[in-house]
Design a protein around this motif. Sequence first.
Motif, PDB file in Angstrom:
ATOM      1  N   MET A   1       1.423  -1.242   0.336  1.00 12.10           N
ATOM      2  CA  MET A   1       0.126  -0.129  -0.029  1.00 12.10           C
ATOM      3  C   MET A   1       0.934   0.722  -0.269  1.00 12.10           C
ATOM      4  SD  MET A   1      -2.816   0.345   2.748  1.00 12.10           S
ATOM      5  CE  MET A   1      -3.187   2.062   3.065  1.00 12.10           C
ATOM      6  N   ARG A   2       0.821   1.818  -1.098  1.00 12.76           N
ATOM      7  CA  ARG A   2       1.673   2.750  -1.149  1.00 12.76           C
ATOM      8  C   ARG A   2       0.716   4.626  -0.243  1.00 12.76           C
ATOM      9  NH1 ARG A   2       0.052   5.256  -6.146  1.00 12.76           N
ATOM     10  NH2 ARG A   2      -0.047   7.469  -5.547  1.00 12.76           N
ATOM     11  N   PRO A   3       1.563   5.492   0.581  1.00 12.46           N
ATOM     12  CA  PRO A   3       1.286   5.757   1.455  1.00 12.46           C
ATOM     13  C   PRO A   3       0.703   7.212   0.327  1.00 12.46           C
ATOM     14  CG  PRO A   3       3.702   6.188   1.454  1.00 12.46           C
ATOM     15  CD  PRO A   3       3.768   5.217   0.471  1.00 12.46           C
ATOM     16  N   ILE A   4      -0.622   7.547   1.132  1.00 10.45           N
ATOM     17  CA  ILE A   4      -0.554   9.277   0.792  1.00 10.45           C
ATOM     18  C   ILE A   4      -0.428  10.439   0.917  1.00 10.45           C
ATOM     19  CG2 ILE A   4      -2.986  10.400   0.524  1.00 10.45           C
ATOM     20  CD1 ILE A   4      -4.941   7.948   1.034  1.00 10.45           C
ATOM     21  N   PRO A   5       0.399  11.310   0.115  1.00 12.16           N
ATOM     22  CA  PRO A   5       0.606  12.182  -0.090  1.00 12.16           C
ATOM     23  C   PRO A   5      -0.472  13.238   0.909  1.00 12.16           C
ATOM     24  CG  PRO A   5       0.160  11.749  -1.938  1.00 12.16           C
ATOM     25  CD  PRO A   5      -0.009  11.007  -1.252  1.00 12.16           C
ATOM     26  N   LEU A   6       1.168  13.728   2.177  1.00 14.47           N
ATOM     27  CA  LEU A   6       0.197  14.971   2.416  1.00 14.47           C
ATOM     28  C   LEU A   6      -0.097  16.541   2.244  1.00 14.47           C
ATOM     29  CD1 LEU A   6       2.731  15.436   5.993  1.00 14.47           C
ATOM     30  CD2 LEU A   6       0.068  13.791   5.710  1.00 14.47           C
ATOM     31  N   ILE A   7      -1.372  16.880   2.191  1.00 11.40           N
ATOM     32  CA  ILE A   7      -1.387  17.992   1.986  1.00 11.40           C
ATOM     33  C   ILE A   7      -0.380  19.274   2.160  1.00 11.40           C
ATOM     34  CG2 ILE A   7      -3.195  20.089   1.817  1.00 11.40           C
ATOM     35  CD1 ILE A   7      -5.456  18.002   2.977  1.00 11.40           C
ATOM     36  N   ASP A   8      -0.158  20.105   0.944  1.00 15.30           N
ATOM     37  CA  ASP A   8       0.729  20.775   1.167  1.00 15.30           C
ATOM     38  C   ASP A   8       0.411  21.999   2.109  1.00 15.30           C
ATOM     39  OD1 ASP A   8      -0.395  22.725  -0.982  1.00 15.30           O
ATOM     40  OD2 ASP A   8       0.076  21.878  -2.445  1.00 15.30           O
ATOM     41  N   ALA A   9       1.167  22.645   2.663  1.00 15.39           N
ATOM     42  CA  ALA A   9       1.789  23.931   3.142  1.00 15.39           C
ATOM     43  C   ALA A   9      -0.326  24.747   2.484  1.00 15.39           C
ATOM     44  CB  ALA A   9       2.152  24.125   3.444  1.00 15.39           C
ATOM     45  N   GLU A  10       0.101  25.210   0.988  1.00 12.16           N
ATOM     46  CA  GLU A  10      -0.632  26.210   0.574  1.00 12.16           C
ATOM     47  C   GLU A  10      -2.057  25.306   0.667  1.00 12.16           C
ATOM     48  OE1 GLU A  10      -1.883  27.675  -4.317  1.00 12.16           O
ATOM     49  OE2 GLU A  10       0.378  27.744  -3.669  1.00 12.16           O
ATOM     50  N   ALA A  11      -2.283  24.023   0.553  1.00 10.79           N
ATOM     51  CA  ALA A  11      -3.688  23.979  -0.016  1.00 10.79           C
ATOM     52  C   ALA A  11      -4.536  23.404   1.365  1.00 10.79           C
ATOM     53  CB  ALA A  11      -3.457  22.582  -0.897  1.00 10.79           C
ATOM     54  N   ALA A  12      -3.089  23.728   2.465  1.00 13.74           N
ATOM     55  CA  ALA A  12      -4.470  23.270   3.788  1.00 13.74           C
ATOM     56  C   ALA A  12      -4.507  24.558   4.193  1.00 13.74           C
ATOM     57  CB  ALA A  12      -3.016  22.605   4.480  1.00 13.74           C
ATOM     58  N   GLY A  13      -3.940  25.922   4.132  1.00 16.03           N
ATOM     59  CA  GLY A  13      -4.223  26.674   4.566  1.00 16.03           C
ATOM     60  C   GLY A  13      -5.088  27.353   3.373  1.00 16.03           C
ATOM     61  N   ARG A  14      -5.727  27.103   2.439  1.00 14.41           N
ATOM     62  CA  ARG A  14      -6.901  27.214   1.929  1.00 14.41           C
ATOM     63  C   ARG A  14      -8.021  26.864   2.635  1.00 14.41           C
ATOM     64  NH1 ARG A  14      -5.120  27.147  -2.789  1.00 14.41           N
ATOM     65  NH2 ARG A  14      -5.042  24.706  -3.154  1.00 14.41           N
ATOM     66  N   TYR A  15      -7.843  25.396   2.301  1.00 16.09           N
ATOM     67  CA  TYR A  15      -9.287  24.651   3.072  1.00 16.09           C
ATOM     68  C   TYR A  15      -9.396  25.475   4.946  1.00 16.09           C
ATOM     69  CZ  TYR A  15      -7.450  20.950  -0.291  1.00 16.09           C
ATOM     70  OH  TYR A  15      -7.674  20.116  -1.773  1.00 16.09           O
ATOM     71  N   ALA A  16      -8.117  25.314   5.487  1.00 15.55           N
ATOM     72  CA  ALA A  16      -8.347  26.092   6.457  1.00 15.55           C
ATOM     73  C   ALA A  16      -9.176  27.742   6.550  1.00 15.55           C
ATOM     74  CB  ALA A  16      -7.344  26.348   7.338  1.00 15.55           C
ATOM     75  N   ALA A  17      -9.307  28.294   5.174  1.00 15.86           N
ATOM     76  CA  ALA A  17      -9.775  29.545   5.082  1.00 15.86           C
ATOM     77  C   ALA A  17     -11.622  29.317   4.603  1.00 15.86           C
ATOM     78  CB  ALA A  17      -9.490  30.759   4.477  1.00 15.86           C
ATOM     79  N   TRP A  18     -11.106  28.296   3.922  1.00 12.75           N
ATOM     80  CA  TRP A  18     -13.347  27.863   3.893  1.00 12.75           C
ATOM     81  C   TRP A  18     -13.471  27.372   4.734  1.00 12.75           C
ATOM     82  CZ3 TRP A  18     -12.167  24.077  -0.713  1.00 12.75           C
ATOM     83  CH2 TRP A  18     -11.310  24.494  -1.752  1.00 12.75           C
ATOM     84  N   PHE A  19     -12.745  26.904   5.749  1.00 13.05           N
ATOM     85  CA  PHE A  19     -13.912  26.442   7.394  1.00 13.05           C
ATOM     86  C   PHE A  19     -13.615  27.243   8.347  1.00 13.05           C
ATOM     87  CE2 PHE A  19     -12.012  21.991   5.926  1.00 13.05           C
ATOM     88  CZ  PHE A  19     -13.519  21.399   5.859  1.00 13.05           C
ATOM     89  N   ARG A  20     -12.528  28.214   8.046  1.00  9.82           N
ATOM     90  CA  ARG A  20     -13.013  29.224   9.042  1.00  9.82           C
ATOM     91  C   ARG A  20     -14.317  30.407   8.363  1.00  9.82           C
ATOM     92  NH1 ARG A  20      -7.386  29.713   9.244  1.00  9.82           N
ATOM     93  NH2 ARG A  20      -7.307  31.277   7.371  1.00  9.82           N
ATOM     94  N   ALA A  21     -14.440  30.577   7.089  1.00  8.04           N
ATOM     95  CA  ALA A  21     -15.890  31.366   6.838  1.00  8.04           C
ATOM     96  C   ALA A  21     -17.033  30.865   6.969  1.00  8.04           C
ATOM     97  CB  ALA A  21     -15.528  31.307   5.092  1.00  8.04           C
ATOM     98  N   LEU A  22     -17.504  28.896   7.059  1.00  7.69           N
ATOM     99  CA  LEU A  22     -18.679  28.669   7.362  1.00  7.69           C
ATOM    100  C   LEU A  22     -17.902  28.529   8.758  1.00  7.69           C
ATOM    101  CD1 LEU A  22     -18.184  25.848   4.580  1.00  7.69           C
ATOM    102  CD2 LEU A  22     -19.855  28.046   4.609  1.00  7.69           C
ATOM    103  N   ALA A  23     -17.225  29.133   9.950  1.00 12.67           N
ATOM    104  CA  ALA A  23     -17.283  29.099  11.101  1.00 12.67           C
ATOM    105  C   ALA A  23     -18.683  29.727  12.116  1.00 12.67           C
ATOM    106  CB  ALA A  23     -16.387  28.408  11.682  1.00 12.67           C
TER     107      ALA A  23
END
Length: 112
Positions: A1-23
Motif C-alpha cells: 500500500m502506497r502512502p498518501i502524500p500529505l496536503i501541501d501547506a498552500e492547500a491546507a491554508g486554503r482549506y482552513a480559510a474555507w472552514f473558518r468562513a463557514l464557522a
Amino acid sequence: MRPIPLIDAEAAGRYAAWFRALADPTRVRLLHLLAVEGRPMAVGEIVERASVGQSTVSHHLKILAEVRFVQAERQGTSTRYEVNRTCLAVFPAAVRTILGEDSAGQGADRGR
C-alpha cells in the motif's frame, strides 16, 4: 500500500480559510439565503430577508467573498452578491482530500 502524500501547506491554508468562513452561523445562513434565491442580491435585500443589520451583513459577505464562496458584482452604486457554485462544488473534494480519500492529495484544487 502506497502512502498518501500529505496536503501541501498552500492547500491546507486554503482549506482552513474555507472552514473558518463557514464557522459562523450567520455566514452559513447568508450563504444559504443566496443559494436558495439563486440570483444576485443587493445588501439591502439580504438585510431584509436575513433580519441582520447592514454592517453585520456587509462584514460577513466580505469574508465569504475573500474565500470566493460568494461573488460580488458592482451595479451602479450598489453591489450584488451571489453564490459561487463552482467554488462550493469543490468543497466536498477538499473534505475528501483531508480525509485521505483523494489519492492525488490535492483534489479540491482542480476546480479553483
